[in-house]
Enzyme design. Structure first.
Site, PDB file in Angstrom:
ATOM      1  CG  LEU A   1      -0.376   0.077   2.620  1.00  0.00           C
ATOM      2  CD1 LEU A   1       0.036   1.487   3.008  1.00  0.00           C
ATOM      3  CD2 LEU A   1      -1.403  -0.440   3.579  1.00  0.00           C
TER       4      LEU A   1
ATOM      5  CB  CYS B   1       8.316   2.469   2.794  1.00  0.00           C
ATOM      6  SG  CYS B   1       6.960   1.923   3.839  1.00  0.00           S
TER       7      CYS B   1
END
Ligand SMILES: NC(=O)c1ccc[n+]([C@@H]2O[C@H](COP(=O)([O-])OP(=O)(O)OC[C@H]3O[C@@H](n4cnc5c(N)ncnc54)[C@H](O)[C@@H]3O)[C@@H](O)[C@H]2O)c1
Length: 450
Positions: free
Chosen positions: A154, A279
């Site tokens: 996601l 991330c």
């Protein structure tokens, strides 16, 4: 199916609420008591489009609950999704202590056998270690554990859409029974057979997501390989921008044409302040370290990392060149989140920029549609304004640091009239240089004819 989710951050909340949305009974837990209290008061600790509505509906129909009682949460699920953080250590390696802690908790609290699913991003072979840890920590009990990897792809800002309409679902498994169980969990998404909260009355007719079954090692590697490839693309676009500046070409024209070749693809080819967030930076670092430990120097990724690190320095140089002395200058920042449509400021390039500007004695004011509260906790001396116009008022320069679409639609003539010195440094190549020049702004950006 009865599912437990451990970790109520971005991934845990989206995973838990979307699994409830597609029909499962979900109980979520977090060791941050205040987060659970916030959630149980009906509030969200993060901003993510659509999440609010999904969480409150799932709670209303009794399919989603939050508890700080780990034992209750572990007992509630036959399948446990681990969604805790894996932040970077000083060395660049992923810190797996939260995963280890959760393994101990699952092993000691489980009264029945479970499937334990890694959703957190972890280095290859973590699944093997997790299996060993679960066996060791549950030694002497009758329960047994299966382990699977189910990396999450996601994107913050479109996380609900990405979960319910993914490009692919990857599962790394050791047993056919685990594959079947995970296929069953995702069946509504795989068949698009759920009441989609995003597309009433009907979802657009896009292709259904493939269910990709691999070994656990491959699934873990797929996640690091995907994120690192995206980082490479961004750094490539940024290197092109630097070259365009030297040679008088326009990086937007170049990357647009490059991206139209389907072999290249248009996404993640934007030049600017570079990648940040929770991330990409840490996953690239962890992948480099992982390769190193496997005896391989991943120079390609090191270069991408280096190019990214230099983006802030390049932007600061542009600011110094344009403003001469930064000390005492009133600098307005538009955008604090690491990307639009989120309030996440973890490893956000604008925050590093603010640190350096304050270090040089600049007077900083800022606006972001969602991320001001989280930034205020880190930089309390910055002046936070209620709108972009107040940031621009009396400023010597306006720095665009996050590409929120609303910034492109501002009343720029009004801004021009209110600034002490009408100067824009566009760190995201959001605005049209010709249009800004036509409005008599001094305009600087990355890799375009200014
Ligand atoms: N944020 C993203 O866009 C994204 C996307 C894909 C994958 N991931 C990966 O998913 C993982 C989680 O990311 P995130 O952004 O949700 O992190 P986060 O920091 O927002 O959430 C992690 C949560 O885990 C909780 N936690 C930590 N240790 C715990 C424990 N022992 N027991 C219970 N709860 C515990 C923390 O309190 C926190 O609420 C990371 O590995 C990340 O790399 C993140």
């Amino acid at each position: 199916m009865r599912i437990s989710v451990v970790g109520c951050g971005y991934v845990g909340l989206v995973t838990g609420s979307c699994l409830a949305e597609i029909g499962h009974e979900v109980m979520c837990t977090d060791n941050d008591e205040s987060k659970i209290q916030t959630l149980n008061k009906g509030k969200l600790p993060i901003y993510e489009p659509h999440l609010d509505a999904i969480v409150s509906r799932a709670r209303q129909v009794g399919r989603l609950a939050f508890t700080s009682n780990a034992s209750e949460a572990i007992g509630a699920g036959d399948v446990i999704f681990i969604c805790v953080g894996t932040p970077p250590l000083e060395t660049g390696d992923a810190d797996l202590s939260a995963i280890d802690g959760v393994a101990r908790m699952i092993a000691t609290e489980s009264q029945s056998s479970k499937l334990v699913v890694e959703k957190s991003t972890v280095p290859v072979q973590t699944g093997q270690q997790l299996k060993r840890a679960l066996a060791a920590y549950s030694h002497g009990t009758k329960v047994s554990f299966r382990v699977a990897s189910n990396p999450e792809f996601l994107r913050e800002g479109t996380a609900v859409q990405d979960f319910l309409h993914p490009d692919r679902i990857v599962v790394g498994v050791d047993e056919v029974s685990t594959e079947q169980q995970l296929r069953e969990i995702y069946k509504p998404v795989l068949e698009r057979n759920f009441n989609c909260p995003l597309h009433a009355p009907k979802c657009p007719p896009t292709v259904l997501p493939p269910f990709i079954v691999t070994t656990i090692n491959s699934a873990e590697l797929i996640k690091h390989a995907s994120n690192s490839f995206l980082a490479l693309k961004i750094s490539y676009a940024n290197a092109l921008a630097d070259l365009c500046e030297r040679l008088g070409a326009d990086v937007e024209e170049v990357t647009r044409a490059v991206g139209l070749d389907p072999r290249n693809g248009p996404n993640f080819l934007r030049a600017g302040l570079g990648f940040g967030g929770f991330c990409l930076p840490k996953d690239v670092q962890a992948f480099i370290r992982l390769a190193e430990r496997a005896g391989m120097d991943f120079g390609l990724l090191k270069e991408a990392e280096q190019i990214n690190r230099e983006r802030i320095a390049r932007f600061m140089d542009k600011a110094r060149h344009a403003l001469w002395v930064l000390k005492g200058k009133q600098i307005g920042i538009l955008g604090l989140a690491f990307k639009p449509h989120t309030d996440d400021v973890r490893f956000s390039p604008p925050l590093e920029l603010i640190r350096q500007l304050l270090g040089e004695g600049a007077l900083v004011s800022a606006y972001d549609p969602q991320a001001m509260e989280k930034t205020r906790a880190i930089y309390p001396t910055v002046r936070y304004e209620a709108d972009p116009y107040s940031v621009a008022f009396g400023a010597d320069a306006l720095l665009i640091c996050t590409e929120w679409p609303e910034f492109a639609a501002l009343d720029w003539p009004r801004i021009h009239a209110s600034m002490a010195r009408p100067m824009i440094l566009d760190g995201r190549n959001l605005l049209d240089p010709a249009a800004m020049k036509a409005l008599a702004f001094e305009y600087h950006c990355f890799g375009r004819n200014e």
